[in-house]
Every structure is written in structure tokens, then in C-alpha cells.
Design an enzyme around this catalytic site. Structure first.
Site, PDB file in Angstrom:
ATOM      1  N   CYS A 170     105.328 -18.653  27.431  1.00 28.26           N
ATOM      2  CA  CYS A 170     104.387 -19.132  27.998  1.00 28.26           C
ATOM      3  C   CYS A 170     103.351 -20.285  26.469  1.00 28.26           C
ATOM      4  O   CYS A 170     102.719 -20.508  26.348  1.00 28.26           O
ATOM      5  CB  CYS A 170     103.478 -17.686  28.040  1.00 28.26           C
ATOM      6  SG  CYS A 170     103.501 -16.825  28.978  1.00 28.26           S
ATOM      7  N   HIS A 310      93.853 -19.364  24.464  1.00 27.18           N
ATOM      8  CA  HIS A 310      95.246 -19.105  25.263  1.00 27.18           C
ATOM      9  C   HIS A 310      94.595 -17.570  26.329  1.00 27.18           C
ATOM     10  O   HIS A 310      94.916 -18.022  27.489  1.00 27.18           O
ATOM     11  CB  HIS A 310      96.275 -18.089  24.888  1.00 27.18           C
ATOM     12  CG  HIS A 310      97.450 -17.627  25.087  1.00 27.18           C
ATOM     13  ND1 HIS A 310      98.409 -19.043  25.819  1.00 27.18           N
ATOM     14  CD2 HIS A 310      98.267 -16.826  26.026  1.00 27.18           C
ATOM     15  CE1 HIS A 310      98.958 -17.844  25.927  1.00 27.18           C
ATOM     16  NE2 HIS A 310      99.009 -17.004  26.447  1.00 27.18           N
ATOM     17  N   GLU A 321      93.576 -12.211  19.799  1.00 27.38           N
ATOM     18  CA  GLU A 321      93.290 -13.831  20.024  1.00 27.38           C
ATOM     19  C   GLU A 321      91.590 -13.449  19.132  1.00 27.38           C
ATOM     20  O   GLU A 321      91.198 -13.883  18.820  1.00 27.38           O
ATOM     21  CB  GLU A 321      92.873 -14.050  21.245  1.00 27.38           C
ATOM     22  CG  GLU A 321      92.864 -15.973  20.955  1.00 27.38           C
ATOM     23  CD  GLU A 321      93.587 -16.603  21.987  1.00 27.38           C
ATOM     24  OE1 GLU A 321      93.887 -17.783  21.830  1.00 27.38           O
ATOM     25  OE2 GLU A 321      93.506 -16.020  22.908  1.00 27.38           O
ATOM     26  N   LYS A 339      92.036 -20.242  32.255  1.00 27.56           N
ATOM     27  CA  LYS A 339      92.923 -19.227  32.561  1.00 27.56           C
ATOM     28  C   LYS A 339      91.923 -18.409  33.993  1.00 27.56           C
ATOM     29  O   LYS A 339      92.413 -18.108  34.173  1.00 27.56           O
ATOM     30  CB  LYS A 339      93.973 -18.667  32.167  1.00 27.56           C
ATOM     31  CG  LYS A 339      95.372 -19.279  31.508  1.00 27.56           C
ATOM     32  CD  LYS A 339      95.733 -17.984  30.776  1.00 27.56           C
ATOM     33  CE  LYS A 339      97.451 -19.243  30.155  1.00 27.56           C
ATOM     34  NZ  LYS A 339      96.702 -19.286  28.621  1.00 27.56           N
ATOM     35  N   HIS A 344      97.274 -17.613  35.109  1.00 32.96           N
ATOM     36  CA  HIS A 344      98.310 -18.631  33.897  1.00 32.96           C
ATOM     37  C   HIS A 344      99.663 -18.832  34.301  1.00 32.96           C
ATOM     38  O   HIS A 344     100.036 -18.589  35.151  1.00 32.96           O
ATOM     39  CB  HIS A 344      98.897 -17.112  33.402  1.00 32.96           C
ATOM     40  CG  HIS A 344      99.650 -17.042  31.991  1.00 32.96           C
ATOM     41  ND1 HIS A 344      99.940 -18.706  31.614  1.00 32.96           N
ATOM     42  CD2 HIS A 344      99.886 -16.273  31.351  1.00 32.96           C
ATOM     43  CE1 HIS A 344     100.607 -17.858  30.528  1.00 32.96           C
ATOM     44  NE2 HIS A 344      99.875 -16.698  30.048  1.00 32.96           N
ATOM     45  N   PHE A 411     105.887 -14.654  24.954  1.00 29.85           N
ATOM     46  CA  PHE A 411     106.634 -13.151  24.835  1.00 29.85           C
ATOM     47  C   PHE A 411     107.503 -13.980  24.013  1.00 29.85           C
ATOM     48  O   PHE A 411     108.412 -14.757  23.741  1.00 29.85           O
ATOM     49  CB  PHE A 411     107.085 -13.391  26.726  1.00 29.85           C
ATOM     50  CG  PHE A 411     106.613 -12.383  27.395  1.00 29.85           C
ATOM     51  CD1 PHE A 411     105.583 -11.784  27.251  1.00 29.85           C
ATOM     52  CD2 PHE A 411     106.677 -11.928  28.518  1.00 29.85           C
ATOM     53  CE1 PHE A 411     104.025 -11.271  27.948  1.00 29.85           C
ATOM     54  CE2 PHE A 411     105.718 -11.348  29.490  1.00 29.85           C
ATOM     55  CZ  PHE A 411     104.659 -11.291  29.467  1.00 29.85           C
TER      56      PHE A 411
END
Length: 423
Positions: A170, A310, A321, A339, A344, A411
Site C-alpha cells: 500500500c 494514511h 498513526e 480514504k 483504499h 503490508f
């Protein structure tokens, strides 16, 4: 042309063109307008019927193969490649560049993707199981491999410089921008066309994410499912999209009369080296990426006006975060998380959000986070319970932004932070 280490340290890079195709709209301005509404694009997806989670964020009315690509080339491209080609065309035109007249040997292309042609592999695997090898398309491999987006963009634009594909899950789109910036600063190219693309909303991929508990389970109310930093967030909404940015050395852009949207002033890349899918507890390595990006830009944390988070809407990632932002940026810069509107888009997300950050700087407007009500406010304006950060909610906030950071985490423990500053 070579560039010494001392020269590289002073080379400024500008964003001079933007191209976007997202669930909020086709084109950069349509996407930007859609994000500012703070209305989610998530909806029940007929192609996911029967899946544990049957909704997604799809690009509206987007059939690239029906005339958009042209030249009889769309048939050989996976959808993720088609999106990249179209976004790149928009970005190059927006930058005022003409591929027919530029020196293609000095143009680099760097495009990231998380799952690349997984959609095509899924359909071709089914055909093989149902009808045998004769039903498998001869285009399987070129429509599958992740470098093909960069390859087809290069061919479409006549770009003969470095052509690279980044794969950091991502964070792939943000990684592509960091690599492209480095190529410009090293003197390896004069123009870099860089970004991310993803088109992997398929039954198997969606089910895989659902089985690992990553997706929101709000099947009865998909429009409320993506809710970054909300107390009751329960997962992300899978999406598709692409964004491509044109990067040039600031001096070169100015020499041809281009001020640009923003400067890509710094990039920080680190690895958690912790777990395949979970962030490192405490977020210390993401913090290192943020601090490295700011240091490269010659800035301090106190200089940051705005954070494009993010913000996936997953419980663990949003908490990590938010704690990072509060710890490193305690002065409370405004925070947004696109998002909530776009879902996403995996490997494309970092590039989409970098482009939106550039538009934020251009317009002095912060888009609100979808599905995050002001009634959840905590100690800071727009803060979430337990999150002492200034989330923008409700409506667009007017704010001049001189320094912004855009976070991307993937990831595998990939952390990428980009610093964008006013031109």
C-alpha cells in the site's frame, strides 16, 4: 550529465503535472471536487455478490478499453495498466509537456502497484479450470506482471529513460515518487512521470482481505464503512484508482515558465521489520521515516502545517498513526484522510494522496474526513477520543499550507513519508 553529492543536496524537485482517476471522478479536478464533499463513494458491488464483504469503491463509468486508450492497444493491457496510461497522459498534458517534442531519453517512468494484474490472473485461472488451457488468453503474462504499467506508460509517451516498477504494497505509489525524485536529483533524467495504479477489486482478492479481518463489515451501510480515526471504525473499503505526477527539477520547470503545484521537498523510507500485516508497536519506524523526510527537506516537525494521513479506517493502523502524529507533531497540524471518500486503492493510494496534498497546497483548502462527526471531538478541535490530533470534519477548512506531509504504510512493514511544500 552527472551530479555530485553536494549538488544533489541542493536540488529542488517540483510537481508540475497531475493526473488522477479515482472513484470520486475521472480526472484530477473531478477527484479533488469529490474528495472535498466528504461523501463516501462506497457502494454494493455486483461483481462481489456472494462475498463476505460485497461492497467497494469503483471508478464511475470507466471503461478504458472502449475508446479511451485508442490505437487498438487496450486489449493487451490489464485494467491497472490502462488506468496508469490515462492518468499519465493527463499529468503530462497538465504539465504543459509534449511527448512528440521532448527528449525521450531524458524522461523516466516509475509506476507502483500492489496487486498489479491479479484481476486478470483470477479470471484466467477460472477459464483454465473450466475449459482447459485452450481458453487461457495469450495476454495473461503481460496483463499480469507488475512492471507492465511502467512499460506501457513509457511506450505511450515515448519515454526512453529509466522505467521502473515499485512494489511496496500500500506504499507502492509513494515509493515510486520517492524513487523518481531520487532519479531527478541524481541527474539520471530531466523529467519523471511517476505514481501508482491499482485495479484489483475481485471476488478472490476482496475475500482474502475480508478473511484476514482487514475490511469493514458494514454490508448494510457501505457508505458509512470507511471512517478513518472514528471510534467505531472496523476496517477499510477496497478500491481502485490511479494517480500520476510529473516531477521536474524546480530550476528546469521555472526555465520553461512553470511554477508547479508544490515542491517534493523530502522523502523518508523505513521498514518495521516486524510483521507481515501489523504495524510495529509504537510506530517508531514510521516515526523515523517522518523525521527523515523532514530532515531531508531541511525542516523540523514544528514546521508542518498539514498531514495527509494514511488513515485506512482499521483499528490498529489508525491508532498507531494517530499516536505518531500526536507524538511528533504536538502543535496540532490539520489532519485529513481521503480514504474516507475514496476507499483504499492499495498500491495507488500513496500517489493519489500525494496528488491531493499538492492540490491542498494550491488551493489552501483542507478536505474533511468522511464519516467522522464533530460530535466525536476530544481535547483538540476535531480530535477523536484518545486521539489528540486535529482531524478536519464536516466541511472544507480554509488554511494556507506551506508544509505538508503525506503518510503511506504498507503490508510488509513499508513506511514512506513525503514532504510537500509550497512552490
Amino acid at each position: 550529465m552527472t551530479t555530485s553529492a553536494r549538488q544533489r543536496s541542493t536540488v529542488s524537485v517540483s510537481v508540475t503535472g497531475l493526473g488522477m482517476i479515482t472513484p470520486a471522478g475521472i480526472g484530477r479536478e473531478a477527484t479533488w471536487a469529490g474528495v472535498r464533499t466528504a461523501r463516501s463513494t462506497a457502494a454494493t458491488d455486483p461483481e462481489l455478490k456472494g462475498c463476505p464483504v460485497d461492497f467497494s469503491c469503483r471508478i464511475p463509468d470507466m471503461t478504458p478499453e472502449q475508446g479511451r486508450i485508442g490505437g487498438g492497444k487496450a486489449w493487451r493491457m490489464g485494467r491497472f495498466t490502462q488506468l496508469a496510461v490515462l492518468a499519465a497522459r493527463e499529468a503530462v498534458a497538465d504539465a504543459g509537456l509534449d511527448p512528440a517534442s521532448w527528449n525521450g531519453a531524458r524522461v523516466a517512468v516509475v509506476i507502483g502497484s500492489g496487486l498489479a494484474g491479479a484481476a486478470h490472473l483470477e479470471t484466467q485461472t477460472l477459464r483454465h479450470h473450466q475449459g482447459g488451457p485452450d481458453l487461457v488468453s495469450p495476454t495473461l503474462v503481460p496483463m499480469l506482471i507488475p512492471n507492465m504499467a511502467a512499460g506501457e506508460v513509457s511506450a505511450d509517451l515515448g519515454a526512453h529513460g529509466p522505467s521502473l516498477a515499485t512494489e511496496t504494497a500500500c506504499a507502492s505509489g509513494a515509493t515510486a515518487l520517492a524513487i523518481a525524485r531520487g532519479l531527478l536529483r541524481s541527474g539520471a533524467c530531466d523529467i519523471a512521470v511517476a505514481g501508482g495504479t491499482e485495479a484489483a477489486v475481485t471476488p478472490v482478492i476482496a475475500t482474502g482481505f475480508a478473511r484476514m479481518g482487514a475490511l469493514s463489515g458494514r454490508v448494510a451501510e457501505p457508505g458509512l464503512a470507511s471512517r478513518p480515526f472514528a471510534a467505531d471504525r472496523d476496517g477499510f473499503v477496497i478500491a481502485e484508482g490511479a494517480a500520476v505526477l510529473v516531477l521536474e527539477r524546480t530550476a528546469d520547470a521555472r526555465a520553461r515558465g512553470r511554477r508547479g503545484y508544490a515542491r517534493l521537498a523530502g522523502a523518508g523510507l523505513t521498514s518495521d521489520a516486524h510483521h507481515p500485516t501489523a504495524p510495529s508497536p509504537g510506530g517508531e519506524h514510521a516515526e523515523a521515516a517522518l523525521r527523515a523526510a523532514l530532515a531531508e527537506a531541511g525542516l523540523s516537525p514544528a514546521d508542518v502545517d498539514h498531514v495527509n494521513a494514511h488513515g485506512t479506517s482499521t483499528p490498529l493502523n489508525d491508532r498507531t498513526e494517530a499516536e505518531l502524529i500526536a507524538r511528533v507533531l504536538p502543535h496540532g497540524p490539520s489532519v485529513t484522510a481521503p480514504k474516507g471518500v475514496l476507499g483504499h486503492s492499495l498500491g495507488a493510494a500513496g500517489a493519489v494522496e500525494a496528488a491531493l496534498t499538492a492540490l491542498t497546497i494550491r488551493d489552501s483548502r483542507i478536505a474533511p474526513i468522511a464519516n467522522l462527526g464533530s460530535s466525536e471531538a476530544g481535547s483538540a478541535p476535531g480530535a477523536r477520543p484518545g486521539f489528540d490530533i486535529d482531524c478536519v470534519t464536516g466541511s472544507v477548512r480554509a488554511q494556507r499550507v506551506e508544509v505538508a506531509v503525506s503518510h503511506s504504510f504498507g503490508f510488509g512493514g513499508h513506511n514512506v513519508v513525503l514532504v510537500l511544500t509550497a512552490p
